[in-house]
Design an enzyme around this catalytic site. Structure first.
Site, PDB file in Angstrom:
ATOM      1  N   LEU A  83       0.824  -1.203   0.000  1.00 60.11           N
ATOM      2  CA  LEU A  83       0.000   0.000   0.000  1.00 60.11           C
ATOM      3  C   LEU A  83       0.863   1.261   0.000  1.00 60.11           C
ATOM      4  CD1 LEU A  83      -2.785   1.409   0.203  1.00 60.11           C
ATOM      5  CD2 LEU A  83      -2.567   1.236   2.702  1.00 60.11           C
ATOM      6  N   ILE A 143       7.485  -2.299   2.460  1.00 55.97           N
ATOM      7  CA  ILE A 143       6.601  -3.446   2.324  1.00 55.97           C
ATOM      8  C   ILE A 143       7.263  -4.659   2.984  1.00 55.97           C
ATOM      9  CG2 ILE A 143       5.286  -4.863   0.726  1.00 55.97           C
ATOM     10  CD1 ILE A 143       4.639  -1.764   0.803  1.00 55.97           C
ATOM     11  N   LEU A 151      -5.751  -2.573   7.387  1.00 51.24           N
ATOM     12  CA  LEU A 151      -4.952  -1.779   8.313  1.00 51.24           C
ATOM     13  C   LEU A 151      -5.556  -1.788   9.711  1.00 51.24           C
ATOM     14  CD1 LEU A 151      -3.998   1.351   6.170  1.00 51.24           C
ATOM     15  CD2 LEU A 151      -2.545  -0.592   6.784  1.00 51.24           C
ATOM     16  N   GLU A 192       1.326   1.500  10.216  1.00 48.12           N
ATOM     17  CA  GLU A 192      -0.116   1.355  10.451  1.00 48.12           C
ATOM     18  C   GLU A 192      -0.707   2.611  11.091  1.00 48.12           C
ATOM     19  OE1 GLU A 192      -0.301  -0.988   8.812  1.00 48.12           O
ATOM     20  OE2 GLU A 192       0.854  -2.723   9.417  1.00 48.12           O
ATOM     21  N   THR A 201       0.807   6.780  11.941  1.00 46.23           N
ATOM     22  CA  THR A 201       1.687   7.460  12.883  1.00 46.23           C
ATOM     23  C   THR A 201       0.883   8.009  14.069  1.00 46.23           C
ATOM     24  OG1 THR A 201       1.409   9.582  11.779  1.00 46.23           O
ATOM     25  CG2 THR A 201       3.198   8.149  10.981  1.00 46.23           C
TER      26      THR A 201
END
Length: 400
Positions: free
Chosen positions: A147, A179, A255, A379, A381
């Site tokens: 992503l 990734i 997520l 995932e 900040t």
């Protein structure tokens, strides 16, 4: 106050019982405790003896993939298609114990189970689910999740990776960055812009035009693999498309699953750091007494336990809500923001109790503190989760 006998630094179970001031263990069911204990035993036997060396050498033990499959932690919370089908709380407890070993190993389970498998499970066709999920749950096939891009991190809507139609096929071009696992994976779930909005694709990593670059050297998450992906006219059959995923709700759903695991996982790194500091404080003598007898050291230990207990209550409440089907993304943001932030503070404070020896990798707090800097970033900040909560409180979106 009455004189008491100092606790034995080698009796870890007694130290854990004393540290559970609120008696949170009693809030777990027998099945939940059994799952926790089974994963904890695996971490003690298979991860702890080796993790300092793996971290030092920046080595990811891919051979553990099949062992994680046997342990039943890959796609742990998913039902059917060979997946374990355990509860959200059981998955959370497993994430906690895995990250007590190392954030990088818990991240593998998250990328595989929540991001890659979770996307296929929720948005894939029955054919895709049957083809991939049983082998991924067993650790026979490793997946990754594409992503984030070099210029699209917190704002995935600005992604530039594009898939265009060419007859019945798709042609994929672009790049992704940070990734996990892609250099050792057999497939990547890749999100790309199309003429019909953002769509997801199952991309074989051996497809012509698919290239990976391992991102190194790193000062964090060293016992893990992060990569950059490059797509140069990668041709995909129509069957590569995840048919039910349309728009950003596809990747965002994955997520949120990964963020949920972090709410629990960060507590594992924090607990392990605290326990290292507690045991050291009881064993290390200065000025003729254990440093645990000093008021400042006790204050540090107490502050750690207060935040650990609060974080555990938060994680358990969120887990129960997830199992009940009432959990919201805003609640996950609160959990991720709080527990990771406090875990970093605990790991750093624990290091101070170990003194100069605390920078040696034979002691875990410095490694956990370094790893948690990555966990704090991926995932979502701190800033992103703060603005999610701010929008919830005020009704005003402050992202732009």
């Amino acid at each position: 106050m009455p004189t008491v006998t100092p606790r034995d630094p080698d009796n870890l179970e007694a130290l854990r019982d004393a540290s559970d001031v609120l008696g949170l263990d009693a809030l777990l069911s027998d099945n939940e405790r059994a799952t926790r204990d089974r994963v904890r035993a695996f971490v003690d036997a298979e991860i702890r003896p080796h993790i300092a060396d793996w971290f030092d050498r920046a080595y990811f033990p891919a051979e553990l993939a099949s062992e994680f499959g046997k342990l039943g932690v890959l796609g742990m919370h998913l039902d059917g298609y060979g997946c374990p089908g355990r509860s959200a709380v059981e998955y959370g407890l497993a994430a906690l114990e895995l990250e007590a070993g190392d954030s990088g190993l818990r991240t593998f389970v998250s990328v595989q189970g929540s991001l890659a498998m979770g996307s296929i499970h929720r948005w894939g066709s029955d054919e895709q689910k049957n083809e991939w999920l049983p082998r991924m749950a067993a650790g026979e096939v490793i997946g990754s999740f594409g992503l984030t891009e070099p210029s699209a991190g917190s704002d995935p809507s600005s992604m530039k990776t594009f898939a265009r139609r060419d007859g019945d096929d798709w042609i994929l071009n672009g790049s992704k960055r940070w990734i996990g696992l892609a250099s050792i994976a057999q497939l990547a779930v890749v999100w790309a812009q199309t003429d019909d909005g953002v769509r997801g694709f199952i991309v074989p990593t051996d497809a012509p035009g698919f290239h990976t670059t391992v991102l190194e050297p790193k000062g964090s998450m060293r016992a893990s693999i992060q990569t950059e992906l490059h797509f140069d006219e990668v041709r995909l059959a129509s069957s590569a498309l995840l048919p039910e995923a349309k728009g950003l709700r596809g990747p965002f759903s994955a997520l949120n699953e990964a963020r949920y695991g972090i709410v629990w996982g960060a507590l594992g790194a924090a607990r392990d750091s605290y326990e290292a500091a507690l045991r050291r404080s009881l064993a290390r003598e200065q000025f003729g007494v254990p440093i645990a007898s000093f008021q400042l050291t006790q204050q540090k230990l107490v502050n750690m336990v207060v935040e650990l207990q609060k974080g555990a209550l938060l994680a358990l409440h969120i887990g129960r809500a997830k199992d009940a089907g009432t959990l919201t993304p805003t609640q996950i943001s609160l959990g991720k923001l709080n527990n990771v932030r406090e875990a970093i503070a605990i790991a750093r404070e624990a290091r101070t109790i170990l003194g100069g020896d605390g920078v040696l990798l034979e002691h875990s707090p410095i490694r956990h503190a370094a790893n948690l800097e990555s966990v704090r970033t991926y995932e979502g900040t701190d800033e992103v989760h703060t603005l999610i909560l701010g929008q919830h409180l005020t009704g005003i979106g402050a992202f732009s």
